[in-house]
Motif scaffolding. Structure first.
Motif, PDB file in Angstrom:
ATOM      1  N   LEU A  21      49.478 -10.974  10.996  1.00 25.44           N
ATOM      2  CA  LEU A  21      50.372 -10.277   9.749  1.00 25.44           C
ATOM      3  C   LEU A  21      51.801 -10.336  10.111  1.00 25.44           C
ATOM      4  O   LEU A  21      52.317 -10.175  11.197  1.00 25.44           O
ATOM      5  CB  LEU A  21      50.013  -8.681   9.588  1.00 25.44           C
ATOM      6  CG  LEU A  21      48.672  -8.695   9.122  1.00 25.44           C
ATOM      7  CD1 LEU A  21      48.550  -7.202   9.023  1.00 25.44           C
ATOM      8  CD2 LEU A  21      48.194  -9.124   7.894  1.00 25.44           C
ATOM      9  N   GLY A  22      52.638 -10.723   8.894  1.00 27.38           N
ATOM     10  CA  GLY A  22      54.233 -10.661   9.169  1.00 27.38           C
ATOM     11  C   GLY A  22      54.676  -9.225   8.615  1.00 27.38           C
ATOM     12  O   GLY A  22      54.250  -8.439   8.845  1.00 27.38           O
ATOM     13  N   ALA A  23      55.966  -9.382   7.868  1.00 23.28           N
ATOM     14  CA  ALA A  23      56.400  -8.186   7.504  1.00 23.28           C
ATOM     15  C   ALA A  23      55.734  -7.492   6.465  1.00 23.28           C
ATOM     16  O   ALA A  23      54.908  -8.130   5.459  1.00 23.28           O
ATOM     17  CB  ALA A  23      57.895  -8.529   6.773  1.00 23.28           C
ATOM     18  N   THR A  43      40.034  -9.034  -2.489  1.00 22.25           N
ATOM     19  CA  THR A  43      41.125  -8.229  -2.410  1.00 22.25           C
ATOM     20  C   THR A  43      40.883  -6.920  -2.865  1.00 22.25           C
ATOM     21  O   THR A  43      41.346  -5.757  -2.669  1.00 22.25           O
ATOM     22  CB  THR A  43      42.265  -8.813  -3.572  1.00 22.25           C
ATOM     23  OG1 THR A  43      41.752  -8.873  -4.679  1.00 22.25           O
ATOM     24  CG2 THR A  43      42.786 -10.035  -3.101  1.00 22.25           C
ATOM     25  N   HIS A  44      39.460  -6.529  -3.204  1.00 22.86           N
ATOM     26  CA  HIS A  44      38.905  -5.671  -3.678  1.00 22.86           C
ATOM     27  C   HIS A  44      37.523  -5.275  -3.346  1.00 22.86           C
ATOM     28  O   HIS A  44      36.897  -6.172  -3.553  1.00 22.86           O
ATOM     29  CB  HIS A  44      39.125  -4.935  -5.066  1.00 22.86           C
ATOM     30  CG  HIS A  44      38.710  -3.672  -5.462  1.00 22.86           C
ATOM     31  ND1 HIS A  44      37.383  -3.334  -5.675  1.00 22.86           N
ATOM     32  CD2 HIS A  44      39.508  -2.634  -5.734  1.00 22.86           C
ATOM     33  CE1 HIS A  44      37.717  -2.115  -6.093  1.00 22.86           C
ATOM     34  NE2 HIS A  44      38.761  -1.417  -5.984  1.00 22.86           N
ATOM     35  N   PRO A 104      47.725  -9.048  -1.062  1.00 20.09           N
ATOM     36  CA  PRO A 104      47.663  -7.527  -0.963  1.00 20.09           C
ATOM     37  C   PRO A 104      47.083  -6.949   0.025  1.00 20.09           C
ATOM     38  O   PRO A 104      46.386  -7.427   0.871  1.00 20.09           O
ATOM     39  CB  PRO A 104      46.897  -7.451  -2.261  1.00 20.09           C
ATOM     40  CG  PRO A 104      46.733  -8.768  -3.066  1.00 20.09           C
ATOM     41  CD  PRO A 104      46.674  -9.677  -1.948  1.00 20.09           C
ATOM     42  N   LYS A 105      47.843  -5.600   0.416  1.00 18.17           N
ATOM     43  CA  LYS A 105      47.401  -4.750   1.339  1.00 18.17           C
ATOM     44  C   LYS A 105      45.666  -4.543   1.493  1.00 18.17           C
ATOM     45  O   LYS A 105      45.103  -4.380   2.149  1.00 18.17           O
ATOM     46  CB  LYS A 105      48.041  -3.808   1.541  1.00 18.17           C
ATOM     47  CG  LYS A 105      49.410  -3.761   2.334  1.00 18.17           C
ATOM     48  CD  LYS A 105      50.230  -2.532   2.403  1.00 18.17           C
ATOM     49  CE  LYS A 105      51.605  -2.505   3.362  1.00 18.17           C
ATOM     50  NZ  LYS A 105      52.127  -1.481   3.712  1.00 18.17           N
ATOM     51  N   THR A 106      45.381  -4.395   0.248  1.00 16.57           N
ATOM     52  CA  THR A 106      43.826  -3.931   0.016  1.00 16.57           C
ATOM     53  C   THR A 106      43.050  -5.168   0.471  1.00 16.57           C
ATOM     54  O   THR A 106      41.820  -4.872   0.809  1.00 16.57           O
ATOM     55  CB  THR A 106      43.426  -3.746  -1.549  1.00 16.57           C
ATOM     56  OG1 THR A 106      43.746  -5.187  -2.348  1.00 16.57           O
ATOM     57  CG2 THR A 106      44.253  -2.801  -2.008  1.00 16.57           C
ATOM     58  N   TYR A 109      51.305  -8.084   2.315  1.00 17.61           N
ATOM     59  CA  TYR A 109      51.871  -8.456   3.703  1.00 17.61           C
ATOM     60  C   TYR A 109      52.109 -10.059   3.581  1.00 17.61           C
ATOM     61  O   TYR A 109      51.329 -10.864   2.668  1.00 17.61           O
ATOM     62  CB  TYR A 109      50.433  -8.532   4.574  1.00 17.61           C
ATOM     63  CG  TYR A 109      50.469  -6.758   5.094  1.00 17.61           C
ATOM     64  CD1 TYR A 109      51.344  -6.306   5.802  1.00 17.61           C
ATOM     65  CD2 TYR A 109      49.209  -6.235   4.886  1.00 17.61           C
ATOM     66  CE1 TYR A 109      51.214  -5.022   6.600  1.00 17.61           C
ATOM     67  CE2 TYR A 109      49.043  -5.136   5.411  1.00 17.61           C
ATOM     68  CZ  TYR A 109      50.056  -4.444   6.148  1.00 17.61           C
ATOM     69  OH  TYR A 109      49.744  -3.003   6.699  1.00 17.61           O
ATOM     70  N   ILE A 110      53.030 -10.325   4.676  1.00 24.65           N
ATOM     71  CA  ILE A 110      53.195 -11.926   4.528  1.00 24.65           C
ATOM     72  C   ILE A 110      51.796 -12.337   5.803  1.00 24.65           C
ATOM     73  O   ILE A 110      51.898 -11.579   6.613  1.00 24.65           O
ATOM     74  CB  ILE A 110      54.688 -12.249   5.077  1.00 24.65           C
ATOM     75  CG1 ILE A 110      55.628 -11.802   4.053  1.00 24.65           C
ATOM     76  CG2 ILE A 110      54.745 -13.489   5.683  1.00 24.65           C
ATOM     77  CD1 ILE A 110      56.992 -11.907   4.657  1.00 24.65           C
ATOM     78  N   ILE A 111      51.304 -13.417   5.478  1.00 24.72           N
ATOM     79  CA  ILE A 111      50.506 -13.984   6.462  1.00 24.72           C
ATOM     80  C   ILE A 111      51.307 -15.093   7.164  1.00 24.72           C
ATOM     81  O   ILE A 111      51.736 -16.285   6.686  1.00 24.72           O
ATOM     82  CB  ILE A 111      49.151 -14.260   5.717  1.00 24.72           C
ATOM     83  CG1 ILE A 111      48.318 -13.336   4.771  1.00 24.72           C
ATOM     84  CG2 ILE A 111      48.261 -15.004   6.763  1.00 24.72           C
ATOM     85  CD1 ILE A 111      48.117 -12.230   5.894  1.00 24.72           C
ATOM     86  N   LEU A 112      51.332 -14.796   8.561  1.00 28.10           N
ATOM     87  CA  LEU A 112      51.812 -15.954   9.359  1.00 28.10           C
ATOM     88  C   LEU A 112      50.979 -17.073   9.766  1.00 28.10           C
ATOM     89  O   LEU A 112      51.299 -18.116   9.767  1.00 28.10           O
ATOM     90  CB  LEU A 112      52.593 -15.102  10.677  1.00 28.10           C
ATOM     91  CG  LEU A 112      53.311 -14.195  10.471  1.00 28.10           C
ATOM     92  CD1 LEU A 112      54.159 -13.698  11.705  1.00 28.10           C
ATOM     93  CD2 LEU A 112      54.889 -14.663   9.634  1.00 28.10           C
ATOM     94  N   SER A 113      49.460 -16.551  10.023  1.00 29.00           N
ATOM     95  CA  SER A 113      48.559 -17.563  10.410  1.00 29.00           C
ATOM     96  C   SER A 113      47.424 -16.932   9.782  1.00 29.00           C
ATOM     97  O   SER A 113      47.180 -15.930   9.961  1.00 29.00           O
ATOM     98  CB  SER A 113      48.824 -17.989  11.823  1.00 29.00           C
ATOM     99  OG  SER A 113      48.332 -16.904  12.728  1.00 29.00           O
ATOM    100  N   GLY A 114      46.227 -18.185   9.883  1.00 31.91           N
ATOM    101  CA  GLY A 114      44.902 -17.464   9.344  1.00 31.91           C
ATOM    102  C   GLY A 114      44.415 -18.062   8.097  1.00 31.91           C
ATOM    103  O   GLY A 114      43.161 -18.071   7.968  1.00 31.91           O
TER     104      GLY A 114
END
Length: 515
Positions: free
Chosen positions: A372-374, A394-395, A340-342, A380-385
């Motif tokens: 971050l990906g798209a 998340t909150h 989540p973006k949060t 968000y899509i997480i590309l790495s990490g």
């Protein structure tokens, strides 16, 4: 007998007093063992003081903050049993966890679905636009349609026209009718001429029945719809082909949306679209993308996306505002980690999340940078990490980050933990005047300063030109930092940048006024 009894009471009293004394001595030793006393003393000596407004300030004794002059406060340290040995992790109490409403989620892999918001308006279907024209020249005697917005039926009388050409054609028809027995082809030609001028078969039959040519003729609508524009007035002269009214069939309309160029690659013909109208709250309309404009608007940097919608009850009216939502799967990425973006704290250059440490029942979190990906709307899509199965905040991530900043541990504003004050470290704060102009200068100056061994933090203020330094006085000095900054092309204190290095700077970074 009496003396023996008294002696016995005195003996009992002495034994009781001796027991109390021994118990007290044993209790005192157990509460304050020498090892504990040394531990407390060591903790007192290792106490670190910081500023609540500037957590990068860390000193080994109380005092004033060199930046804002606020009283320094003791740095909170973990006192929970079983605390994590990781120096970069932040541990919160159960009370703090509840007050900050910290919530975590286990991340996993899924097929990313991107939510795209589109905004647009309702437009008439351009394929259903019509023009009602006069097929003969003449003068408009009467109008049966008086204003835009009026509904017209097919075959309805829209105007009455006086036309000498039509009058002559009627007379030719009557003459051919009298010669029909000997010249039937002439009668058919006269009838066809009137049909080409859009007189109906009923009008032609009426002329033949009455045997009279009329000086005025009714013009009939050859299409149905809503009048969008009125082009003539009563008494106007019109030529053959002159437009009388513009007509739109609104039984089916277009919803035209603007899609930003970043969203266009994720849209395709056939995608399902849901949209709502401000004038019809609570009602959702659905359709599919039927066309995507191949040309980008250079002014708005958007592309028109069309959705065809049936409109049998004429609820959708042209120029109504519409808000649409498109959920589309990312075809190039089928199995990705999504959060989540949060959960993501974004600083502009770095994106970080807080990961709950495994194999512990305590609320222990550690910052981790991610790529971050798209953007998927609310995720968000997480590309790495991050890895599948890890648990992230998340909150309440800001609350965890604030605690990390106050303890001088890695956070969104501090990529690395500040070393503790104590033996082998002499923490100092200083200011250094540095010349520069823009954000590029800021990044160059701070990078050059941080590369100096012993510098803990460096922040350059564009407006004042002051470089704020936090450094170990046993390893470096302000002069060493100023020399390093000058070598990067910026005048600092008593050190001047080399001319060749200065000339190589971008034009926006030239801080010397040559005028």
């Amino acid at each position: 007998m009496k003396t023996n009894k008294t002696f016995r009471y005195v003996l009992y009293g002495l034994i009781f007093a001796a027991g109390l004394l021994v118990g007290r001595l044993l209790s005192g030793d157990s509460k304050n063992p020498p090892e504990h006393a040394e531990h407390v003393h060591a903790e007192a000596e290792a106490q670190v003081w910081t500023c609540s407004m500037h957590p990068q300030i860390r000193q080994d004794k109380p005092g004033k903050c060199p930046l804002c002059a606020m009283d320094l406060i003791p740095l909170k340290t973990s006192v929970m049993p079983g605390a994590t040995p990781d120096a970069d992790a932040i541990q919160l109490s159960d009370e703090a966890l509840a007050l900050a409403d910290i919530q975590t989620s286990v991340v996993g892999r899924s097929r990313p679905v991107r939510e795209i918001r589109l905004y647009g308006t309702i437009k008439p279907d351009e394929r259903r636009l019509r023009s009602l024209v006069s097929h003969v020249s003449g003068r408009i005697e009467t109008l049966s349609v008086h204003y835009a917005g009026e509904t017209v039926r097919e075959g309805q009388v829209i105007a009455t026209i006086y036309s000498p050409a039509l009058l002559n054609a009627q007379q030719e028809l009557l003459e051919a009718l009298r010669l029909a027995a000997s010249q039937p082809a002439l009668l058919n030609a006269a009838r066809e001429k009137l049909r080409l001028w859009k007189l109906s078969d009923a009008q032609i039959a009426e002329i033949e029945r009455t045997g009279k040519a009329s000086s005025t003729v009714d013009l009939l609508a050859n299409a149905a719809g809503v009048v969008t524009a009125k082009r003539v007035e009563q008494g106007d002269y019109v030529s053959q082909g002159g437009v009388l009214f513009d007509l739109a069939d609104l039984s089916s309309v277009w919803a035209l949306f603007d899609a930003y160029e970043a969203d266009v690659p994720h849209l395709k013909t056939g995608d399902r679209v849901e949209y709502t109208l401000q004038t019809l709250p609570g009602k959702t309309f659905t359709g599919r993308i039927s066309f995507i404009d191949p040309v980008l608007n250079p002014s708005t940097r958007t592309v028109k996306v069309r959705v065809e919608t049936p409109n049998p009850r004429l609820e959708l009216k042209p120029e109504m505002y519409a808000d649409a939502l498109v959920r589309t799967s990312l075809r190039q990425q089928a199995d990705e980690i999504v959060v989540p973006k949060t959960a993501v704290l974004w600083t502009g250059k770095r994106s970080v999340v807080y990961v709950k440490q495994p194999d512990t029942d305590l609320p222990v979190f550690k910052m981790r940078e991610v790529a971050l990906g798209a953007s998927l709307g609310e995720a968000y899509i997480i590309l790495s990490g991050l890895h599948d199965g890890e648990e992230v905040v998340t909150h309440g991530a800001f609350a965890v980050d604030a605690s990390a900043q106050l303890e001088g541990k890695p956070s969104m504003m501090n990529g690395a933990a500040l070393p503790p004050a104590g033996d082998g470290l002499s923490v100092e704060h200083a200011r250094c005047k540095v010349s520069g102009r823009c954000e590029m200068c800021k990044e160059r100056i701070e990078t050059a300063a941080r590369k100096v061994h012993g510098v803990m933090s460096a922040s350059w203020d564009i407006e004042t030109g002051q470089l704020h330094l936090q450094y170990d006085a046993r390893k470096t000095s302000v002069a060493a930092v100023a020399k390093a900054v000058a070598a990067a092309g910026h005048d600092a204190e008593s050190y001047q940048a080399d001319r060749e290095t200065y000339d190589a700077l971008p034009e926006c970074c030239k801080y010397v006024n040559n005028d």
